[in-house]
Design a protein around this motif. Structure first.
Motif, mmCIF file in Angstrom:
data_model
loop_
_atom_site.group_PDB
_atom_site.id
_atom_site.type_symbol
_atom_site.label_atom_id
_atom_site.label_comp_id
_atom_site.label_asym_id
_atom_site.label_seq_id
_atom_site.Cartn_x
_atom_site.Cartn_y
_atom_site.Cartn_z
ATOM 1 N N PHE A 14 -2.308 -5.428 -4.279
ATOM 2 C CA PHE A 14 -1.430 -4.283 -4.547
ATOM 3 C C PHE A 14 -1.960 -3.009 -3.899
ATOM 4 O O PHE A 14 -1.183 -2.200 -3.379
ATOM 5 N N GLU A 15 -3.270 -2.816 -3.918
ATOM 6 C CA GLU A 15 -3.848 -1.626 -3.295
ATOM 7 C C GLU A 15 -3.689 -1.648 -1.778
ATOM 8 O O GLU A 15 -3.441 -0.610 -1.171
ATOM 9 N N ALA A 18 -0.158 -0.724 -1.065
ATOM 10 C CA ALA A 18 0.031 0.701 -1.316
ATOM 11 C C ALA A 18 -0.537 1.537 -0.179
ATOM 12 O O ALA A 18 0.112 2.483 0.296
ATOM 13 N N ASN A 22 1.645 3.763 2.413
ATOM 14 C CA ASN A 22 1.370 5.187 2.385
ATOM 15 C C ASN A 22 1.014 5.694 3.777
ATOM 16 O O ASN A 22 1.493 6.748 4.206
ATOM 17 N N TYR A 30 4.574 5.589 -2.705
ATOM 18 C CA TYR A 30 4.113 4.201 -2.608
ATOM 19 C C TYR A 30 2.701 4.051 -3.144
ATOM 20 O O TYR A 30 2.377 3.065 -3.801
ATOM 21 N N LEU A 31 1.861 5.011 -2.867
ATOM 22 C CA LEU A 31 0.481 4.951 -3.334
ATOM 23 C C LEU A 31 0.420 4.976 -4.851
ATOM 24 O O LEU A 31 -0.257 4.152 -5.476
ATOM 25 N N ASN A 33 2.924 4.371 -7.045
ATOM 26 C CA ASN A 33 3.707 3.302 -7.652
ATOM 27 C C ASN A 33 2.972 1.960 -7.603
ATOM 28 O O ASN A 33 2.850 1.274 -8.617
ATOM 29 N N PHE A 34 2.504 1.578 -6.436
ATOM 30 C CA PHE A 34 1.840 0.283 -6.320
ATOM 31 C C PHE A 34 0.476 0.272 -7.009
ATOM 32 O O PHE A 34 0.036 -0.761 -7.498
ATOM 33 N N THR A 35 -0.209 1.409 -7.045
ATOM 34 C CA THR A 35 -1.475 1.477 -7.776
ATOM 35 C C THR A 35 -1.235 1.296 -9.263
ATOM 36 O O THR A 35 -1.973 0.564 -9.938
ATOM 37 N N TYR A 36 -0.208 1.926 -9.786
ATOM 38 C CA TYR A 36 0.140 1.806 -11.203
ATOM 39 C C TYR A 36 0.494 0.361 -11.557
ATOM 40 O O TYR A 36 -0.029 -0.207 -12.525
#
Length: 59
Positions: A14-15, A18, A22, A30-31, A33-36
């Motif tokens: 996921f990171e 992201a 980004n 994106y950074l 959202n995908f980190t969360y």
């Protein structure tokens, strides 16, 4: 630590998505959202692997 390998790899995927989105779009959404999402799924799978009762509720 061996049982958390899958959780860490999910979070890492996921990171990477992201960061690549980004960098390519220059959009911070994106950074964040995908980190969360990756953090929640990674923590949830690690809780499931440690047989926590409320792991599915967390995810």
């Amino acid at each position: 630590m061996k049982k958390y390998r899958v959780s860490l790899s999910i979070w890492f995927v996921f990171e990477m998505v992201a960061l690549s989105l980004n960098i390519s779009t220059k959009n911070l959404f994106y950074l964040f959202n995908f980190t969360y999402i990756g953090t929640c799924v990674g923590v949830g799978t690690s809780l499931m692997s440690s047989k926590n009762k409320y792991a599915r509720n967390f995810v």
